[in-house]
Motif scaffolding. Sequence first.
Motif, PDB file in Angstrom:
ATOM      1  N   ARG A 219      21.203  33.275  73.677  1.00 57.67           N
ATOM      2  CA  ARG A 219      21.066  34.199  72.408  1.00 57.67           C
ATOM      3  C   ARG A 219      21.814  33.930  70.780  1.00 57.67           C
ATOM      4  O   ARG A 219      21.734  33.581  69.940  1.00 57.67           O
ATOM      5  N   ASP A 220      22.866  33.694  71.915  1.00 58.06           N
ATOM      6  CA  ASP A 220      23.876  33.752  70.278  1.00 58.06           C
ATOM      7  C   ASP A 220      25.420  32.544  71.654  1.00 58.06           C
ATOM      8  O   ASP A 220      25.971  33.588  72.166  1.00 58.06           O
ATOM      9  N   ILE A 221      25.236  31.945  71.656  1.00 55.93           N
ATOM     10  CA  ILE A 221      26.608  30.674  71.887  1.00 55.93           C
ATOM     11  C   ILE A 221      28.058  31.225  71.149  1.00 55.93           C
ATOM     12  O   ILE A 221      28.800  31.178  72.245  1.00 55.93           O
ATOM     13  N   ALA A 222      28.343  31.962  69.987  1.00 54.72           N
ATOM     14  CA  ALA A 222      30.194  32.910  70.313  1.00 54.72           C
ATOM     15  C   ALA A 222      29.801  33.649  71.194  1.00 54.72           C
ATOM     16  O   ALA A 222      31.251  34.154  71.338  1.00 54.72           O
ATOM     17  N   VAL A 223      28.724  33.879  72.495  1.00 51.73           N
ATOM     18  CA  VAL A 223      28.978  34.652  73.281  1.00 51.73           C
ATOM     19  C   VAL A 223      29.973  33.985  74.509  1.00 51.73           C
ATOM     20  O   VAL A 223      31.131  34.428  74.986  1.00 51.73           O
ATOM     21  N   ALA A 224      30.089  32.749  74.601  1.00 55.15           N
ATOM     22  CA  ALA A 224      30.759  31.805  75.000  1.00 55.15           C
ATOM     23  C   ALA A 224      32.342  31.977  74.816  1.00 55.15           C
ATOM     24  O   ALA A 224      33.155  32.125  75.944  1.00 55.15           O
ATOM     25  N   THR A 225      32.498  32.285  73.511  1.00 53.72           N
ATOM     26  CA  THR A 225      33.843  32.040  73.066  1.00 53.72           C
ATOM     27  C   THR A 225      34.588  33.519  73.808  1.00 53.72           C
ATOM     28  O   THR A 225      35.430  33.729  74.037  1.00 53.72           O
TER      29      THR A 225
END
Length: 217
Positions: free
Chosen positions: A170-176
């Motif tokens: 959904r949102d690759i920024a979640v990985a960070t």
Amino acid sequence: MLSATPESAAERVYREVKRQILTNEIAGGELISEGEVASRWTVSRTPVREAFLRLEAEGWMRLYPKRGALVVPIGDREARDVVEARALLEGHAVRSVVGDDAVRSALACRLAENLAAHRAADPADIAEFSRLDAEFHQLIVTAGDNPLLADFFVGLGERHRRMTTASVHRDIAVATRILSDHGELLDAVEAGDAAAFETALGAHLAGVHDIRPGDRS
């Protein structure tokens, strides 16, 4: 191609389809057929049917005769229940180890190793990224030295892994955020601060999985 006995073919189909569900390669709500899967892996429909029945029994699929198998989506209630159960199990585990310096130190070392590997992983490789994420939390529960709870968490961890892959899709920024939060959780374990760990864990789970406080839908 899955060329083996019917039993081993069914096991391999089961493992591969389940892996695709957990990593969101087959998304929740998608309808797949025995014929599609049999053709893809060059097996008869019999092992595919056996695999589908097993996946249905575990709650991953819902079978519709002559139509196919529906991959059960992650519902809001399921997500909240998984998060609540994980918070209870992980919080209990950390409370049980903070008074033992040797156990706490060993756990911190294992978590640090996991976090280093996680930071080196490519977030685009969502299967590996989510595996390391699940491993981090499994290490915490296992350190609590309660085999029954650790075994229960393994099954719960599969649902957690699927939720994580959905969040990262959904949102690759979640990985960070996951990496940052894991660093904070590690700091709390190293400090022997169970209260700080539980606060950080609650914020981590709610933020990564977009769980709103008080939402019981």
